[in-house]
Design an enzyme around this catalytic site. Structure first.
Site, PDB file in Angstrom:
ATOM      1  N   LYS A 133      75.817  34.449 -24.261  1.00 24.82           N
ATOM      2  CA  LYS A 133      75.164  32.749 -23.992  1.00 24.82           C
ATOM      3  C   LYS A 133      73.955  32.757 -24.753  1.00 24.82           C
ATOM      4  O   LYS A 133      73.110  34.098 -25.147  1.00 24.82           O
ATOM      5  CB  LYS A 133      74.802  33.241 -22.338  1.00 24.82           C
ATOM      6  CG  LYS A 133      73.503  33.646 -21.602  1.00 24.82           C
ATOM      7  CD  LYS A 133      72.149  33.934 -22.004  1.00 24.82           C
ATOM      8  CE  LYS A 133      71.116  34.269 -21.268  1.00 24.82           C
ATOM      9  NZ  LYS A 133      70.123  34.648 -21.755  1.00 24.82           N
ATOM     10  N   ASP A 173      70.716  35.400 -14.816  1.00 22.83           N
ATOM     11  CA  ASP A 173      72.167  34.884 -16.045  1.00 22.83           C
ATOM     12  C   ASP A 173      73.179  34.725 -15.034  1.00 22.83           C
ATOM     13  O   ASP A 173      74.029  34.307 -15.415  1.00 22.83           O
ATOM     14  CB  ASP A 173      71.888  35.839 -16.622  1.00 22.83           C
ATOM     15  CG  ASP A 173      70.382  35.917 -17.615  1.00 22.83           C
ATOM     16  OD1 ASP A 173      70.458  34.549 -17.616  1.00 22.83           O
ATOM     17  OD2 ASP A 173      70.642  36.167 -18.021  1.00 22.83           O
TER      18      ASP A 173
END
EC number: 2.7.1.148
Length: 277
Positions: free
Chosen positions: A8, A131
Protein backbone atom coordinates in the site's frame (compact mmCIF):
# COMPACT_ATOMS: atom_id res chain seq x y z
CA UNK A 1 -3.35 -22.55 -1.02
CA UNK A 2 -1.73 -19.31 -2.14
CA UNK A 3 -2.55 -15.62 -2.16
CA UNK A 4 -1.06 -12.32 -3.26
CA UNK A 5 -0.38 -9.92 -0.37
CA UNK A 6 -0.56 -6.41 -1.83
CA UNK A 7 1.48 -3.43 -0.64
CA UNK A 8 0.00 0.00 0.00
CA UNK A 9 0.91 3.66 -0.35
CA UNK A 10 -0.25 6.25 2.15
CA UNK A 11 -1.46 9.38 0.35
CA UNK A 12 -2.21 11.18 3.60
CA UNK A 13 -1.07 10.29 7.10
CA UNK A 14 -2.38 12.32 10.01
CA UNK A 15 -1.71 11.34 13.61
CA UNK A 16 -4.66 12.89 15.46
CA UNK A 17 -3.99 12.00 19.09
CA UNK A 18 -2.62 9.48 21.53
CA UNK A 19 -5.33 7.74 23.54
CA UNK A 20 -4.74 5.02 26.11
CA UNK A 21 -1.15 4.91 24.95
CA UNK A 22 -1.99 4.28 21.29
CA UNK A 23 -1.74 6.65 18.35
CA UNK A 24 -4.96 7.30 16.50
CA UNK A 25 -4.85 8.20 12.82
CA UNK A 26 -6.87 9.60 9.96
CA UNK A 27 -5.24 8.37 6.78
CA UNK A 28 -5.91 7.90 3.08
CA UNK A 29 -4.38 4.61 1.97
CA UNK A 30 -4.23 3.11 -1.52
CA UNK A 31 -3.37 -0.46 -2.63
CA UNK A 32 -0.74 -0.88 -5.33
CA UNK A 33 0.36 -3.61 -7.73
CA UNK A 34 3.43 -4.68 -5.72
CA UNK A 35 2.86 -7.89 -3.75
CA UNK A 36 4.37 -10.73 -1.77
CA UNK A 37 3.28 -14.32 -2.43
CA UNK A 38 2.05 -16.30 0.56
CA UNK A 39 1.66 -20.10 0.40
CA UNK A 40 -0.16 -22.02 3.13
CA UNK A 41 -0.81 -25.72 3.66
CA UNK A 42 -1.63 -27.97 6.60
CA UNK A 43 1.38 -29.51 8.32
CA UNK A 44 2.12 -31.75 11.33
CA UNK A 45 3.91 -28.81 12.93
CA UNK A 46 4.20 -25.07 12.51
CA UNK A 47 6.76 -24.18 9.84
CA UNK A 48 7.39 -20.68 8.53
CA UNK A 49 9.76 -20.07 5.62
CA UNK A 50 10.77 -16.89 3.85
CA UNK A 51 13.18 -16.17 1.02
CA UNK A 52 14.88 -13.36 2.96
CA UNK A 53 17.42 -14.16 5.67
CA UNK A 54 16.69 -11.00 7.65
CA UNK A 55 13.06 -11.95 8.34
CA UNK A 56 12.18 -13.85 11.53
CA UNK A 57 10.66 -17.30 11.06
CA UNK A 58 9.18 -17.51 14.55
CA UNK A 59 6.58 -15.83 16.76
CA UNK A 60 7.99 -12.40 15.92
CA UNK A 61 6.66 -12.73 12.37
CA UNK A 62 3.23 -11.17 11.71
CA UNK A 63 2.11 -14.27 9.84
CA UNK A 64 2.92 -16.51 12.80
CA UNK A 65 1.04 -14.11 15.10
CA UNK A 66 -2.04 -14.07 12.87
CA UNK A 67 -2.15 -17.88 12.72
CA UNK A 68 -1.91 -18.16 16.50
CA UNK A 69 -4.74 -15.65 16.97
CA UNK A 70 -6.97 -17.47 14.45
CA UNK A 71 -6.22 -20.88 16.01
CA UNK A 72 -7.17 -19.64 19.46
CA UNK A 73 -10.25 -17.66 18.46
CA UNK A 74 -11.79 -20.29 16.19
CA UNK A 75 -10.50 -23.49 17.77
CA UNK A 76 -8.40 -24.48 14.78
CA UNK A 77 -6.42 -27.56 15.75
CA UNK A 78 -4.29 -27.90 12.61
CA UNK A 79 -0.77 -26.61 12.19
CA UNK A 80 0.55 -25.08 8.98
CA UNK A 81 3.52 -24.69 6.74
CA UNK A 82 3.71 -21.16 5.36
CA UNK A 83 6.15 -19.91 2.75
CA UNK A 84 6.48 -16.20 2.04
CA UNK A 85 8.15 -14.94 -1.14
CA UNK A 86 9.00 -11.32 -0.41
CA UNK A 87 8.89 -8.54 -2.99
CA UNK A 88 7.86 -5.75 -0.59
CA UNK A 89 10.95 -4.38 1.19
CA UNK A 90 11.06 -4.31 5.00
CA UNK A 91 10.78 -1.05 7.00
CA UNK A 92 9.53 0.69 3.88
CA UNK A 93 6.12 2.03 4.93
CA UNK A 94 4.52 -0.20 2.28
CA UNK A 95 2.82 -2.58 4.73
CA UNK A 96 4.57 -5.80 3.72
CA UNK A 97 4.31 -7.60 7.05
CA UNK A 98 0.74 -6.40 7.47
CA UNK A 99 -0.21 -7.59 3.98
CA UNK A 100 1.25 -11.05 4.64
CA UNK A 101 -0.68 -11.32 7.91
CA UNK A 102 -3.91 -10.21 6.24
CA UNK A 103 -3.47 -12.75 3.46
CA UNK A 104 -3.17 -15.58 6.00
CA UNK A 105 -6.21 -14.38 7.97
CA UNK A 106 -8.25 -14.40 4.76
CA UNK A 107 -6.91 -17.81 3.71
CA UNK A 108 -7.81 -19.41 7.04
CA UNK A 109 -11.25 -17.83 6.87
CA UNK A 110 -11.76 -19.45 3.46
CA UNK A 111 -10.07 -22.78 4.30
CA UNK A 112 -12.33 -23.43 7.30
CA UNK A 113 -15.49 -21.80 5.88
CA UNK A 114 -15.65 -19.48 8.88
CA UNK A 115 -17.65 -16.89 6.91
CA UNK A 116 -16.37 -14.13 9.16
CA UNK A 117 -17.92 -10.70 8.81
CA UNK A 118 -15.77 -7.71 7.88
CA UNK A 119 -15.83 -6.59 11.51
CA UNK A 120 -14.79 -10.01 12.78
CA UNK A 121 -11.86 -10.01 10.35
CA UNK A 122 -10.89 -6.52 11.50
CA UNK A 123 -11.06 -7.61 15.15
CA UNK A 124 -8.39 -10.22 14.39
CA UNK A 125 -6.28 -7.96 12.18
CA UNK A 126 -6.06 -5.05 14.62
CA UNK A 127 -4.28 -7.34 17.07
CA UNK A 128 -1.38 -7.43 14.59
CA UNK A 129 -0.87 -3.73 13.80
CA UNK A 130 -2.61 -0.64 12.44
CA UNK A 131 -2.17 -1.56 8.74
CA UNK A 132 -3.38 -5.17 8.74
CA UNK A 133 -7.13 -4.29 8.78
CA UNK A 134 -6.71 -2.23 5.60
CA UNK A 135 -4.74 -5.01 3.93
CA UNK A 136 -7.65 -7.44 4.43
CA UNK A 137 -9.65 -5.62 1.77
CA UNK A 138 -7.04 -4.07 -0.56
CA UNK A 139 -9.28 -1.21 -1.62
CA UNK A 140 -8.71 2.57 -1.50
CA UNK A 141 -9.92 3.76 1.88
CA UNK A 142 -10.00 6.33 4.63
CA UNK A 143 -8.55 4.54 7.64
CA UNK A 144 -9.11 5.98 11.11
CA UNK A 145 -8.66 5.13 14.77
CA UNK A 146 -6.05 2.44 15.34
CA UNK A 147 -6.55 1.23 11.77
CA UNK A 148 -9.87 -0.45 12.55
CA UNK A 149 -12.26 2.15 11.10
CA UNK A 150 -12.29 1.71 7.33
CA UNK A 151 -14.32 3.65 4.77
CA UNK A 152 -13.89 2.34 1.23
CA UNK A 153 -13.37 5.09 -1.36
CA UNK A 154 -14.68 5.17 -4.92
CA UNK A 155 -12.37 6.92 -7.35
CA UNK A 156 -11.75 6.60 -11.09
CA UNK A 157 -8.38 8.19 -11.89
CA UNK A 158 -5.56 6.37 -13.64
CA UNK A 159 -2.61 6.93 -11.29
CA UNK A 160 0.96 5.69 -11.66
CA UNK A 161 3.73 5.85 -9.09
CA UNK A 162 7.49 5.79 -8.97
CA UNK A 163 8.90 4.80 -5.58
CA UNK A 164 12.38 4.83 -4.11
CA UNK A 165 13.52 3.16 -0.90
CA UNK A 166 17.03 4.15 0.22
CA UNK A 167 19.24 1.57 1.85
CA UNK A 168 17.97 2.12 5.39
CA UNK A 169 14.70 1.72 7.28
CA UNK A 170 12.95 3.04 10.37
CA UNK A 171 11.92 1.09 13.44
CA UNK A 172 8.19 1.79 13.49
CA UNK A 173 7.59 0.79 17.11
CA UNK A 174 10.33 2.98 18.57
CA UNK A 175 9.34 5.95 16.44
CA UNK A 176 5.62 5.77 17.23
CA UNK A 177 6.25 5.58 20.97
CA UNK A 178 7.99 8.96 20.88
CA UNK A 179 5.66 10.87 18.56
CA UNK A 180 3.82 13.79 20.20
CA UNK A 181 3.36 16.49 17.50
CA UNK A 182 -0.42 16.53 17.25
CA UNK A 183 -2.25 19.24 15.31
CA UNK A 184 -5.31 19.80 13.15
CA UNK A 185 -4.71 19.45 9.42
CA UNK A 186 -7.38 20.80 7.05
CA UNK A 187 -5.39 19.56 4.04
CA UNK A 188 -6.85 16.09 4.59
CA UNK A 189 -10.24 17.28 3.31
CA UNK A 190 -8.66 18.84 0.22
CA UNK A 191 -6.68 15.71 -0.60
CA UNK A 192 -9.80 13.59 -0.15
CA UNK A 193 -11.89 15.93 -2.28
CA UNK A 194 -9.32 15.85 -5.06
CA UNK A 195 -9.26 12.06 -5.07
CA UNK A 196 -13.00 11.48 -5.28
CA UNK A 197 -13.60 14.38 -7.73
CA UNK A 198 -10.79 13.17 -10.01
CA UNK A 199 -8.90 16.44 -9.58
CA UNK A 200 -5.29 15.25 -9.75
CA UNK A 201 -3.76 18.64 -9.00
CA UNK A 202 -5.93 19.23 -5.91
CA UNK A 203 -5.23 15.77 -4.57
CA UNK A 204 -1.47 15.74 -5.23
CA UNK A 205 -0.93 19.29 -3.95
CA UNK A 206 -2.31 18.30 -0.55
CA UNK A 207 -0.79 14.87 0.02
CA UNK A 208 1.02 14.79 3.35
CA UNK A 209 2.70 12.64 5.99
CA UNK A 210 2.92 13.92 9.58
CA UNK A 211 6.01 11.77 10.18
CA UNK A 212 8.03 12.81 7.15
CA UNK A 213 9.66 15.94 8.56
CA UNK A 214 10.80 14.24 11.77
CA UNK A 215 12.19 11.19 9.98
CA UNK A 216 13.87 13.32 7.29
CA UNK A 217 15.70 15.32 9.95
CA UNK A 218 17.49 12.17 11.02
CA UNK A 219 17.99 10.88 7.48
CA UNK A 220 18.99 13.66 5.09
CA UNK A 221 19.01 11.22 2.15
CA UNK A 222 15.20 11.23 2.24
CA UNK A 223 15.14 14.94 1.42
CA UNK A 224 17.44 14.36 -1.53
CA UNK A 225 15.25 11.56 -2.87
CA UNK A 226 12.11 13.69 -2.53
CA UNK A 227 13.79 16.61 -4.28
CA UNK A 228 14.97 14.37 -7.10
CA UNK A 229 11.48 12.95 -7.73
CA UNK A 230 10.01 16.45 -7.79
CA UNK A 231 12.70 17.62 -10.21
CA UNK A 232 11.83 14.71 -12.50
CA UNK A 233 8.26 16.01 -12.69
CA UNK A 234 6.37 13.74 -10.30
CA UNK A 235 3.65 15.27 -8.15
CA UNK A 236 2.40 14.56 -4.65
CA UNK A 237 5.89 13.46 -3.61
CA UNK A 238 5.55 12.02 -0.13
CA UNK A 239 6.84 9.42 2.31
CA UNK A 240 4.62 6.36 2.69
CA UNK A 241 3.54 5.40 6.20
CA UNK A 242 6.25 5.21 8.84
CA UNK A 243 8.84 3.74 6.52
CA UNK A 244 11.47 5.34 4.32
CA UNK A 245 9.92 4.87 0.89
CA UNK A 246 9.46 8.13 -1.01
CA UNK A 247 7.04 8.08 -3.93
CA UNK A 248 5.54 10.45 -6.45
CA UNK A 249 2.59 10.26 -8.82
CA UNK A 250 1.78 10.89 -12.45
CA UNK A 251 -1.25 10.29 -14.65
CA UNK A 252 1.04 9.24 -17.51
CA UNK A 253 2.37 5.67 -17.56
CA UNK A 254 5.10 6.50 -20.07
CA UNK A 255 6.33 9.26 -17.79
CA UNK A 256 6.55 6.83 -14.88
CA UNK A 257 8.55 4.41 -17.03
CA UNK A 258 10.90 7.18 -18.20
CA UNK A 259 11.70 8.25 -14.64
CA UNK A 260 12.07 4.65 -13.47
CA UNK A 261 14.53 3.82 -16.23
CA UNK A 262 16.55 6.94 -15.45
CA UNK A 263 17.00 6.25 -11.72
CA UNK A 264 16.63 2.47 -11.35
CA UNK A 265 20.36 1.86 -10.82
CA UNK A 266 20.84 4.75 -8.40
CA UNK A 267 19.10 3.24 -5.35
CA UNK A 268 18.73 -0.19 -3.69
CA UNK A 269 15.00 -0.39 -4.49
CA UNK A 270 13.17 1.47 -7.25
CA UNK A 271 9.80 0.52 -8.73
CA UNK A 272 7.07 1.99 -10.87
CA UNK A 273 3.52 0.74 -11.16
CA UNK A 274 -0.14 1.51 -10.92
CA UNK A 275 -2.40 2.44 -8.04
CA UNK A 276 -5.15 -0.17 -7.76
CA UNK A 277 -8.80 0.82 -7.86
Amino acid sequence: MRRKAYAKLTFFLHAQERKEGMLRFKNIIMPIDLFDMVYLEKSPEMVLETDKEYLPNDKRNTVYKSIMIMKKRYDIQDNFKVKIVKNIPAQSGLGGGSADAAAVINMLNDLYDLNLTSQELIDVAREIDEDTPFCLFNKPAIVEGIGDEIEILDYNMDLYYVMVKPGFGVSTKSFLKKYQHFHYDHNFDLCHEGLISQNFELMSDHMHNDFQRAISKKNSKLKKVARMLKDEGLQGVCMSGTGTTIFGLTENRDEAIRIYEKIVFDYPFVKYGRIKK
